[in-house]
Scaffold this motif. Sequence first.
Motif, PDB file in Angstrom:
ATOM      1  N   THR A 106       0.686  -1.418  -0.033  1.00 25.54           N
ATOM      2  CA  THR A 106      -0.040   0.117  -0.004  1.00 25.54           C
ATOM      3  C   THR A 106       0.923   1.259  -0.037  1.00 25.54           C
ATOM      4  O   THR A 106       0.296   2.415  -0.151  1.00 25.54           O
ATOM      5  N   ASN A 107       2.016   1.053   0.062  1.00 27.57           N
ATOM      6  CA  ASN A 107       2.835   2.478   0.493  1.00 27.57           C
ATOM      7  C   ASN A 107       3.355   2.978  -0.969  1.00 27.57           C
ATOM      8  O   ASN A 107       4.064   2.177  -1.681  1.00 27.57           O
ATOM      9  N   PRO A 108       2.732   4.151  -1.385  1.00 29.71           N
ATOM     10  CA  PRO A 108       3.404   4.708  -2.915  1.00 29.71           C
ATOM     11  C   PRO A 108       4.700   4.755  -3.035  1.00 29.71           C
ATOM     12  O   PRO A 108       5.205   4.770  -4.296  1.00 29.71           O
ATOM     13  N   PHE A 109       5.331   5.008  -1.924  1.00 30.58           N
ATOM     14  CA  PHE A 109       6.869   5.090  -2.173  1.00 30.58           C
ATOM     15  C   PHE A 109       7.740   3.647  -2.489  1.00 30.58           C
ATOM     16  O   PHE A 109       8.508   3.631  -3.307  1.00 30.58           O
ATOM     17  N   LEU A 110       6.892   2.625  -2.023  1.00 31.40           N
ATOM     18  CA  LEU A 110       7.638   1.358  -2.327  1.00 31.40           C
ATOM     19  C   LEU A 110       6.944   0.725  -3.511  1.00 31.40           C
ATOM     20  O   LEU A 110       7.348  -0.117  -4.270  1.00 31.40           O
ATOM     21  N   ARG A 111       5.894   1.343  -3.936  1.00 30.54           N
ATOM     22  CA  ARG A 111       4.981   1.061  -5.159  1.00 30.54           C
ATOM     23  C   ARG A 111       5.419   1.958  -6.264  1.00 30.54           C
ATOM     24  O   ARG A 111       4.705   1.965  -7.428  1.00 30.54           O
ATOM     25  N   ALA A 112       6.349   2.880  -5.996  1.00 32.00           N
ATOM     26  CA  ALA A 112       6.585   3.835  -7.281  1.00 32.00           C
ATOM     27  C   ALA A 112       6.883   3.463  -8.528  1.00 32.00           C
ATOM     28  O   ALA A 112       6.235   3.990  -9.388  1.00 32.00           O
ATOM     29  N   PRO A 113       7.428   2.323  -8.646  1.00 26.11           N
ATOM     30  CA  PRO A 113       7.624   1.817 -10.068  1.00 26.11           C
ATOM     31  C   PRO A 113       6.119   1.624 -10.925  1.00 26.11           C
ATOM     32  O   PRO A 113       5.863   1.628 -12.184  1.00 26.11           O
TER      33      PRO A 113
ATOM     34  N   GLU B 176      13.778   6.815 -10.413  1.00 21.83           N
ATOM     35  CA  GLU B 176      13.551   8.320 -10.856  1.00 21.83           C
ATOM     36  C   GLU B 176      11.825   8.095 -10.759  1.00 21.83           C
ATOM     37  O   GLU B 176      11.349   9.139 -10.541  1.00 21.83           O
ATOM     38  N   ALA B 177      11.202   7.191 -10.788  1.00 20.35           N
ATOM     39  CA  ALA B 177      10.022   6.803 -10.462  1.00 20.35           C
ATOM     40  C   ALA B 177       9.634   7.186  -8.787  1.00 20.35           C
ATOM     41  O   ALA B 177       8.698   8.010  -8.528  1.00 20.35           O
ATOM     42  N   PHE B 178      10.583   6.665  -8.200  1.00 18.07           N
ATOM     43  CA  PHE B 178      10.489   7.311  -6.587  1.00 18.07           C
ATOM     44  C   PHE B 178      10.491   8.437  -6.769  1.00 18.07           C
ATOM     45  O   PHE B 178      10.050   9.439  -5.450  1.00 18.07           O
ATOM     46  N   ALA B 179      11.864   9.198  -7.219  1.00 18.79           N
ATOM     47  CA  ALA B 179      11.848  10.816  -7.105  1.00 18.79           C
ATOM     48  C   ALA B 179      10.620  11.235  -7.459  1.00 18.79           C
ATOM     49  O   ALA B 179      10.217  12.577  -6.946  1.00 18.79           O
ATOM     50  N   ALA B 180      10.121  10.980  -8.592  1.00 13.97           N
ATOM     51  CA  ALA B 180       8.478  11.676  -9.111  1.00 13.97           C
ATOM     52  C   ALA B 180       7.710  11.664  -7.933  1.00 13.97           C
ATOM     53  O   ALA B 180       7.114  12.617  -7.660  1.00 13.97           O
ATOM     54  N   VAL B 181       7.425  10.344  -7.128  1.00  7.49           N
ATOM     55  CA  VAL B 181       6.584  10.357  -6.202  1.00  7.49           C
ATOM     56  C   VAL B 181       6.823  11.137  -5.136  1.00  7.49           C
ATOM     57  O   VAL B 181       6.194  11.857  -4.190  1.00  7.49           O
ATOM     58  N   ARG B 182       8.330  11.181  -4.890  1.00  9.53           N
ATOM     59  CA  ARG B 182       8.695  12.001  -3.542  1.00  9.53           C
ATOM     60  C   ARG B 182       8.510  13.291  -3.673  1.00  9.53           C
ATOM     61  O   ARG B 182       8.175  14.124  -3.116  1.00  9.53           O
ATOM     62  N   SER B 183       8.825  13.881  -5.137  1.00 12.46           N
ATOM     63  CA  SER B 183       8.397  15.173  -5.351  1.00 12.46           C
ATOM     64  C   SER B 183       7.036  15.649  -5.196  1.00 12.46           C
ATOM     65  O   SER B 183       6.607  16.798  -4.873  1.00 12.46           O
ATOM     66  N   ALA B 184       6.038  14.724  -5.937  1.00 12.65           N
ATOM     67  CA  ALA B 184       4.782  15.204  -5.666  1.00 12.65           C
ATOM     68  C   ALA B 184       4.354  15.334  -4.369  1.00 12.65           C
ATOM     69  O   ALA B 184       3.458  16.213  -3.878  1.00 12.65           O
TER      70      ALA B 184
END
Length: 253
Positions: A217-224, A239-247
């Motif tokens: 359920t955690n969007p940071f672990l599910r970033a890809p 980079e997908a993780f970075a985009a989630v973190r930036s959001a």
Amino acid sequence: MPLTVHQFPCLSDNYGFLARDEASGLAACIDTPEAGAILRELDRLGWKLALILNTHWHPDHAGGNADIKAATGASVVGPAEVTRISPLDREVRGGDHVMLGETRFEVIESGGHTLGHLAYYDADDAVAFVGDTLFALGCGRLFEGKPDQMWASLQRLAALPDETTVYCAHEYTASNARFALSVDDAPALKARAEQVFAARERGEPTVPTTIGLEKATNPFLRAPLLAERVGAAGRPDHEAFAAVRSAKDLFKG
């Protein structure tokens, strides 16, 4: 014999954690957000503090070291960065281990929030203290590290057994859930968010969590899996993780 963990609120949204090795009766304090509260809990429980295990140098994690050491004689263990605000009795890094009586804590490199951040993992009891690296439905801000470092740290934690109980240091879960729902429509997340909001309405903690629950359920672990939603389709996982973190950094909900 098992490890007993006692959790209690500190400051405005931190948690304090005391862990007692039942074989020896010795206890450890994981981080020192509020010396007075920690010393009161030790006195109430009648526990003997042997160790302070710091995850990183921030004052709401290591600021109580001096007062607690003065009151208990406990040894202070942590990453080298803690010496920015507090002396250490023992410096540790990823790959080391720390013994509390018969309990063995593996030290896991988990930099990103700060460069030298560490987590402590007791494999026999399936317990991890992760500081500000992984939160329930969230992860720490990147104050010092880069996205690739934080992503690698999260992957080390995600590789722990799903049943691992995760003690994260702050009660951020409701705000994390609101953000998660903005980037992920997984049914498991929706169900969990409802539970989180209800628990907080009742004044109940949402910590600890588990590795399995966070992976689901955690969007940071599910970033890809969320890359397209956050404008990172086709990019490497970090980079997908970075985009989630930036959001999340820009999220106002």
